[in-house]
Design a protein around this motif. Structure first.
Motif, PDB file in Angstrom:
ATOM      1  N   UNK A  41       0.258   7.307  -5.213  1.00  0.00           N
ATOM      2  CA  UNK A  41       0.939   6.966  -3.969  1.00  0.00           C
ATOM      3  C   UNK A  41       1.169   5.465  -3.922  1.00  0.00           C
ATOM      4  N   UNK A  42       2.343   5.073  -3.523  1.00  0.00           N
ATOM      5  CA  UNK A  42       2.672   3.665  -3.362  1.00  0.00           C
ATOM      6  C   UNK A  42       2.937   3.436  -1.880  1.00  0.00           C
ATOM      7  N   UNK A  43       2.216   2.497  -1.304  1.00  0.00           N
ATOM      8  CA  UNK A  43       2.288   2.240   0.125  1.00  0.00           C
ATOM      9  C   UNK A  43       2.909   0.869   0.369  1.00  0.00           C
ATOM     10  N   UNK A  44       3.616   0.745   1.476  1.00  0.00           N
ATOM     11  CA  UNK A  44       3.983  -0.591   1.935  1.00  0.00           C
ATOM     12  C   UNK A  44       2.727  -1.190   2.546  1.00  0.00           C
ATOM     13  N   UNK A  45       2.680  -2.490   2.624  1.00  0.00           N
ATOM     14  CA  UNK A  45       1.511  -3.138   3.216  1.00  0.00           C
ATOM     15  C   UNK A  45       1.322  -2.689   4.663  1.00  0.00           C
ATOM     16  N   UNK A  46       2.413  -2.517   5.384  1.00  0.00           N
ATOM     17  CA  UNK A  46       2.340  -2.090   6.783  1.00  0.00           C
ATOM     18  C   UNK A  46       1.759  -0.672   6.891  1.00  0.00           C
ATOM     19  N   UNK A  47       2.234   0.246   6.041  1.00  0.00           N
ATOM     20  CA  UNK A  47       1.734   1.623   6.075  1.00  0.00           C
ATOM     21  C   UNK A  47       0.258   1.672   5.673  1.00  0.00           C
ATOM     22  N   UNK A  48      -0.122   0.855   4.689  1.00  0.00           N
ATOM     23  CA  UNK A  48      -1.525   0.826   4.274  1.00  0.00           C
ATOM     24  C   UNK A  48      -2.395   0.306   5.409  1.00  0.00           C
ATOM     25  N   UNK A  49      -1.944  -0.760   6.057  1.00  0.00           N
ATOM     26  CA  UNK A  49      -2.711  -1.315   7.166  1.00  0.00           C
ATOM     27  C   UNK A  49      -2.875  -0.283   8.280  1.00  0.00           C
ATOM     28  N   UNK A  50      -1.806   0.479   8.572  1.00  0.00           N
ATOM     29  CA  UNK A  50      -1.879   1.525   9.599  1.00  0.00           C
ATOM     30  C   UNK A  50      -2.890   2.593   9.190  1.00  0.00           C
ATOM     31  N   UNK A  51      -2.915   2.940   7.891  1.00  0.00           N
ATOM     32  CA  UNK A  51      -3.876   3.949   7.418  1.00  0.00           C
ATOM     33  C   UNK A  51      -5.307   3.438   7.532  1.00  0.00           C
ATOM     34  N   UNK A  52      -5.520   2.162   7.213  1.00  0.00           N
ATOM     35  CA  UNK A  52      -6.855   1.574   7.341  1.00  0.00           C
ATOM     36  C   UNK A  52      -7.274   1.550   8.800  1.00  0.00           C
ATOM     37  N   UNK A  53      -6.343   1.141   9.677  1.00  0.00           N
ATOM     38  CA  UNK A  53      -6.657   1.090  11.107  1.00  0.00           C
ATOM     39  C   UNK A  53      -6.956   2.479  11.675  1.00  0.00           C
ATOM     40  N   UNK A  54      -6.287   3.504  11.127  1.00  0.00           N
ATOM     41  CA  UNK A  54      -6.486   4.867  11.610  1.00  0.00           C
ATOM     42  C   UNK A  54      -7.814   5.460  11.129  1.00  0.00           C
ATOM     43  N   UNK A  55      -8.365   4.906  10.077  1.00  0.00           N
ATOM     44  CA  UNK A  55      -9.626   5.399   9.530  1.00  0.00           C
ATOM     45  C   UNK A  55     -10.740   5.110  10.538  1.00  0.00           C
ATOM     46  N   UNK A  56     -11.487   6.125  10.872  1.00  0.00           N
ATOM     47  CA  UNK A  56     -12.509   5.973  11.916  1.00  0.00           C
ATOM     48  C   UNK A  56     -13.854   5.491  11.384  1.00  0.00           C
TER      49      UNK A  56
END
Length: 164
Positions: A41-56
């Protein structure tokens, strides 16, 4: 893999997959494909940051952030090392063009290598790229067989009959 393009890449039969290249944040991967293959999977920095922020889980968040920071530091080090090596090669070229290379120039070049973390291998690679050997550099001139013979004859002529 963080990148500027979002997408996936299927792993090759030999187990290697590569992320898209050409972005400042691309990373080449080596993956072992399972029976059903592998997906990168290749993520944009913005999408990766959103995924990290969503991680509980704060431990997972911390590990993800630490991984990204390590990758960034590695890339900065490689970039800075490459810049320092190019600068060193330019300085080395100038010193070699003023052949014979003075002891002061050799000392200054050594200080530059030490200050910028350049290795003896880096030094040798730069010398090689400029057509010089380590022995030539240590002597301060690229003489070859004929030049060495002429230099020896000149030295013997200066010293005269005292050497025999």
């Amino acid at each position: 893999v963080l990148g500027d393009d979002v997408g996936t890449a299927e792993a090759a039969a030999d187990g290697e997959a590569a992320a898209p290249r050409g972005t400042s944040s691309s990373t080449r991967l080596r993956a072992q494909a399972g029976e059903r293959g592998a997906r990168v999977l290749v993520w944009t920095a913005r999408a990766f940051r959103a995924a990290v922020d969503a991680e509980k889980d704060p431990k997972v968040q911390a590990q993800l952030v630490m991984y990204v920071n390590q990758q960034l530091l590695r890339k900065l080090h490689l970039r800075d090392h490459g810049v320092a090596k190019k600068e060193y090669q330019a300085l080395l070229r100038a010193a070699l063009n003023a052949s014979p290379v003075s002891a002061n120039d050799r000392a200054a070049l050594h200080a530059f290598r030490a200050a910028h973390g350049l290795t003896e291998g880096d030094h040798d690679a730069c010398l090689d790229a400029l057509g010089w050997s380590r022995a030539d550099f240590e002597i301060g001139a690229r003489l070859g067989v004929e030049g060495t013979t002429n230099a020896l004859r000149a030295l013997v002529a200066r010293v005269g009959p005292r050497v025999r």
